[in-house]
Design a protein around this motif. Structure first.
Motif, PDB file in Angstrom:
ATOM      1  N   TYR A 191     -10.957  17.174 -41.012  1.00 25.96           N
ATOM      2  CA  TYR A 191     -12.330  17.048 -40.514  1.00 25.96           C
ATOM      3  C   TYR A 191     -13.015  15.846 -41.158  1.00 25.96           C
ATOM      4  O   TYR A 191     -13.739  15.091 -40.506  1.00 25.96           O
ATOM      5  N   THR A 192     -12.772  15.641 -42.449  1.00 28.93           N
ATOM      6  CA  THR A 192     -13.325  14.475 -43.135  1.00 28.93           C
ATOM      7  C   THR A 192     -12.757  13.183 -42.565  1.00 28.93           C
ATOM      8  O   THR A 192     -13.476  12.194 -42.399  1.00 28.93           O
ATOM      9  N   VAL A 193     -11.458  13.179 -42.268  1.00 34.13           N
ATOM     10  CA  VAL A 193     -10.835  11.992 -41.669  1.00 34.13           C
ATOM     11  C   VAL A 193     -11.506  11.653 -40.341  1.00 34.13           C
ATOM     12  O   VAL A 193     -11.863  10.494 -40.080  1.00 34.13           O
ATOM     13  N   PHE A 194     -11.693  12.654 -39.482  1.00 32.11           N
ATOM     14  CA  PHE A 194     -12.341  12.417 -38.193  1.00 32.11           C
ATOM     15  C   PHE A 194     -13.764  11.891 -38.374  1.00 32.11           C
ATOM     16  O   PHE A 194     -14.181  10.947 -37.696  1.00 32.11           O
ATOM     17  N   SER A 195     -14.516  12.505 -39.265  1.00 35.96           N
ATOM     18  CA  SER A 195     -15.905  12.109 -39.460  1.00 35.96           C
ATOM     19  C   SER A 195     -16.021  10.712 -40.067  1.00 35.96           C
ATOM     20  O   SER A 195     -16.876   9.915 -39.670  1.00 35.96           O
ATOM     21  N   ALA A 196     -15.148  10.412 -41.043  1.00 36.79           N
ATOM     22  CA  ALA A 196     -15.231   9.128 -41.740  1.00 36.79           C
ATOM     23  C   ALA A 196     -14.770   7.964 -40.882  1.00 36.79           C
ATOM     24  O   ALA A 196     -15.182   6.824 -41.112  1.00 36.79           O
TER      25      ALA A 196
END
Length: 287
Positions: A191-196
């Motif tokens: 989720y962090t990868v997608f958001s970042a």
């Protein structure tokens, strides 16, 4: 004072707010959704950039396993946690290496360094199935080589005593606990990868791509702090497989399925959450 106030007004009018707030921020006036990647792109197989990206994933995963497993070994060999970097140091090693390696390889391969990340991006149609399979193979080979080099550095009895840095469900926790920890931990990471790396955010804020490795590395660090006592923290099937192959004992293989099923479920949930709930892409397409 009147002259200064005039300057302020002129500056406010000339340099308006570039990132709208509230409902205005939900518009797509300055952004076009990139088309989904094809499942199979024959042209990739004849492109040097395709193989260069795979090599970058191999080297990055090799370095990741080398540094992190050596750190785990160093903490395990110490007769006192106070004389070593401890669990916090292990978490920093994993998070710090992801930060550095994503920064180095993002422009070449996307800086996945993790089959679960690759799987999540595949579900979101960010890369082709051909490239995803190639990345996963190269990541696993890099992890095996990295763990193998660590074994070459360590004395055999130390390597055996410390379980080769392999992942398994620790005493006091059930396999269900381990599976749940891997699912949630990988969800946080992907989720962090997608958001970042969200292209929409990048279009409105040019510094986001440069900072993307930082939140990803912090996500890995925080997940390790939480779940090292449960599973040693996998959230990366290549990391777990590489250590298990080199250690090659029943204890590592008994729980190996957890470190593939859990991360893949977590990555799939993160991809669906980001694409459907956060970005509402299916609804935009229908509209």
């Amino acid at each position: 004072m009147e002259g200064k106030e005039e300057d302020v007004k002129l500056g406010a009018n000339k340099y308006g707010e570039r990132q709208p707030l509230g409902t205005a921020a939900q518009t797509d006036k300055d952004y076009k959704e990139p088309p989904p990647a094809p499942l199979f792109e024959p042209g990739e197989l004849s492109s040097w950039s395709f193989y260069r990206a795979g090599i970058a994933e191999f080297v990055a995963t090799f370095l990741f396993l080398y540094i992190t497993i050596l750190t785990v070994m160093g903490v395990g060999k110490s007769d006192s946690k106070c004389k070593s970097v401890g669990i916090q140091g292990i978490a920093w090693a994993f998070g710090g290496m992801i930060f550095a390696l994503v920064y180095c390889t993002a422009g070449i391969s996307g800086g996945h360094i993790n089959p679960a990340v690759t799987f999540g991006l595949l579900l979101a149609r960010k890369l082709s199935l051909t490239r995803a399979l190639f990345y996963i193979i190269m990541q696993c080979l890099g992890a095996i080589c990295g763990a193998g080099v660590v074994k070459g550095f360590e004395k055999s009895h130390d390597f055996e005593r410390l379980n080769g840095g392999a992942n398994f469900v620790n005493h006091g926790y059930t396999k269900g606990d381990g599976l749940g920890a891997e699912i949630i931990g990988t969800f946080v990471l992907v989720y962090t990868v997608f958001s970042a790396t969200d292209a929409k955010r990048s279009a409105r804020d040019s510094h986001v791509p440069i900072l993307a490795p930082l939140p990803i590395g912090f996500a890995v660090f925080l997940v390790h702090l939480a779940t090292i006592p449960i599973t040693g923290t996998g959230i990366n099937p290549a990391r777990s497989l590489g250590a298990a192959i080199i250690f090659n004992r029943d204890r590592a293989w008994d729980d190996q399925w957890i470190f593939w099923v859990g991360p893949f479920i977590g990555a799939g949930l993160a991809a669906m959450y980001h694409q459907i709930v956060i970005r509402a892409i299916p609804f935009k397409t229908r509209a």
